[in-house]
Design an enzyme around this catalytic site. Structure first.
Site, short mmCIF file in Angstrom:
data_model
loop_
_atom_site.label_atom_id
_atom_site.label_comp_id
_atom_site.label_asym_id
_atom_site.label_seq_id
_atom_site.Cartn_x
_atom_site.Cartn_y
_atom_site.Cartn_z
N GLY A 13 -97.91 -10.53 1.51
CA GLY A 13 -96.68 -11.13 2.04
C GLY A 13 -95.49 -10.19 1.89
O GLY A 13 -95.31 -9.61 0.83
N GLY A 104 -97.94 -7.92 -3.97
CA GLY A 104 -98.16 -8.89 -5.04
C GLY A 104 -99.53 -8.75 -5.68
O GLY A 104 -100.13 -7.67 -5.65
N ASP A 130 -92.69 -14.39 -5.06
CA ASP A 130 -93.22 -15.40 -5.97
C ASP A 130 -92.88 -15.18 -7.45
O ASP A 130 -92.96 -16.10 -8.26
CB ASP A 130 -94.75 -15.50 -5.85
N ARG A 157 -77.61 -30.62 0.73
CA ARG A 157 -76.84 -31.51 -0.14
C ARG A 157 -75.81 -32.31 0.67
O ARG A 157 -75.61 -33.50 0.43
CB ARG A 157 -76.16 -30.66 -1.22
N MET A 172 -91.80 -21.88 -1.54
CA MET A 172 -93.04 -21.12 -1.75
C MET A 172 -93.22 -20.79 -3.23
O MET A 172 -92.49 -21.29 -4.08
CB MET A 172 -93.02 -19.85 -0.91
N LYS A 214 -80.30 -43.37 -10.89
CA LYS A 214 -79.47 -44.52 -11.29
C LYS A 214 -77.98 -44.28 -11.06
O LYS A 214 -77.27 -45.11 -10.56
CB LYS A 214 -79.73 -44.85 -12.76
N HIS A 255 -91.45 -19.75 5.65
CA HIS A 255 -91.30 -18.29 5.70
C HIS A 255 -89.85 -17.81 5.79
O HIS A 255 -89.60 -16.62 5.66
CB HIS A 255 -92.14 -17.73 6.85
N GLN A 257 -87.94 -18.11 3.57
CA GLN A 257 -87.69 -17.55 2.24
C GLN A 257 -88.10 -16.09 2.12
O GLN A 257 -87.76 -15.41 1.16
CB GLN A 257 -88.46 -18.36 1.18
O1 F6P Z 1 -97.08 -14.42 -1.77
C1 F6P Z 1 -96.02 -14.66 -0.91
C2 F6P Z 1 -96.21 -15.93 -0.14
O2 F6P Z 1 -95.06 -16.14 0.65
C3 F6P Z 1 -96.52 -17.18 -0.96
O3 F6P Z 1 -95.38 -17.72 -1.55
C4 F6P Z 1 -97.17 -18.06 0.04
O4 F6P Z 1 -98.05 -18.96 -0.55
C5 F6P Z 1 -97.94 -17.09 0.93
O5 F6P Z 1 -97.33 -15.82 0.73
C6 F6P Z 1 -97.93 -17.42 2.39
O6 F6P Z 1 -98.72 -16.49 3.04
P1 F6P Z 1 -98.77 -16.26 4.62
O7 F6P Z 1 -97.54 -15.49 5.00
O8 F6P Z 1 -100.01 -15.47 4.82
O9 F6P Z 1 -98.76 -17.60 5.24
#
Ligand code: F6P
Length: 325
Positions: A13, A104, A130, A157, A172, A214, A255, A257
């Site tokens: 990723g 990663g 991550d 918010r 993620m 509450k 994505h 993020q």
């Molecule tokens: O490892 C980075 C990450 O964005 C994870 O947070 C997520 O689970 C995964 O890659 C998603 O992968 P893909 O881009 O292959 O859908």
């Protein structure tokens, strides 16, 4: 054998700051007299020979860009012995003596297997949003992703409080709760639901029974992605059935993020780590990842980096609970 040519790749990723790392590795290597070759599409490109020589100007004007100019991939073939043999043959053909790999845990695991089979000097850089690698306090891309989450939650918010709703915001993290936990602290969310506590308790029931709403008419709960429980969607389904008095909504940040211009913190981390990767290879280090511990750059054996033995600090959950009273 003295290293003359260093290959660089990004895999798995993408993460904001990967480009800053590519720039730092390339320029530090050239400064120190090495030839640099950029390998496209991660290990896939090593097998297909998508390799180009990099000059200093090849990495101009990229420090501020998200994504990776080298492209990335998750290669199934590289997981096979045949795939790795082809990759090694291509490396030899290109005259590449050592690798810097940015990614990663999957990327680093691949590097370890490859290095064991072919005795190739490899240094890894932790590139993942991550933050789930051991031996480093932070990974490249994590800070930017956290900031993206905070921006999104700030916006949610407004609508959550206007409509007096409960929002589940899925973030993620792969199997780790760093983004959810620290994203919740940073955005003042009412709770975080993370995989690290999954086996211990029913976090949703705990939240509701503690009466978390509450004193408030709206609430934001950050939920770490989790295929086992269905993540935020799974929780919303449960709310509908078990606690119908709540008006719940789900937002999956997905994505989003992974994109965006890296923060100053990620650019600095990537630049320092990239430079250190070349120092590591010059010193004869191999099979190490560059990490940062208490502000100091350190070498972490890749085996340890991918061991998943360090976990998010669960005391953060208490902080969220107390501060969202
Ligand atoms: O490892 C980075 C990450 O964005 C994870 O947070 C997520 O689970 C995964 O890659 C998603 O992968 P893909 O881009 O292959 O859908």
């Amino acid at each position: 054998m003295a290293i003359k040519c260093i290959g660089i790749l990004t895999s798995g990723g993408d993460a904001p700051g990967m480009n800053a790392a590519i720039r730092a590795v390339t320029r530090t290597a050239i400064y120190n007299g090495y030839t640099v070759k950029g390998i496209k599409r991660g290990y896939h490109g090593l097998m297909t020979g998508e390799i180009v020589e990099f000059q200093s100007k090849s990495v101009s004007n990229i420090i501020q860009q998200g994504g990776t100019i080298l492209k990335t991939a998750r290669s199934k073939e590289f997981r096979t012995a045949e795939g790795r043999k082809i990759a090694y043959e291509n490396m030899c053909k290109e005259g590449i003596d050592a690798l810097v790999v940015i990614g990663g845990d999957g990327t680093l695991a691949g590097a370890l297997t490859f290095a064991a089979e072919y005795d190739v000097p490899i240094v890894g850089l932790p590139g993942t949003i991550d933050n789930d690698l051991d031996g480093t306090d932070e990974t490249i891309g994590y800070d930017t992703a956290l900031n993206t989450i905070v921006d999104a939650v700030d916006k949610l918010r407004d609508t959550a409080s206007s409509h007096e709703r409960l929002f589940f915001v899925e973030v993620m993290g792969n199997t780790a709760g760093y983004l959810a936990l620290n994203g919740a602290i940073a955005s003042g969310a009412e709770a975080a639901i993370i995989p690290e506590r999954e086996t211990e308790v029913d976090q949703l029931a705990e939240l509701i029974h503690n009466g978390f709403r509450k004193s408030k008419n709206s609430a934001i709960v950050l939920v770490a992605e989790n295929p086992a429980t269905g993540g935020a969607m799974g929780l919303a389904e449960r709310i509908k059935k078990e606690f119908p008095e709540f008006d719940a909504r789900v937002t999956i940040l997905g994505h989003l993020q992974r994109g965006g211009s890296p923060t100053a913190k990620d650019r600095i981390l990537a630049s320092k780590m990239g430079a250190m990767a070349i120092e590591a290879l010059s010193e004869g280090q191999r099979n190490v990842m560059i990490g940062i511990k208490n502000g100091e750059l350190v070498y972490v054996p890749i085996k340890r980096a991918i061991s998943h033995s360090t976990h998010v600090d669960l005391r953060g959950l208490d902080i969220i609970r107390i501060l969202s009273m």
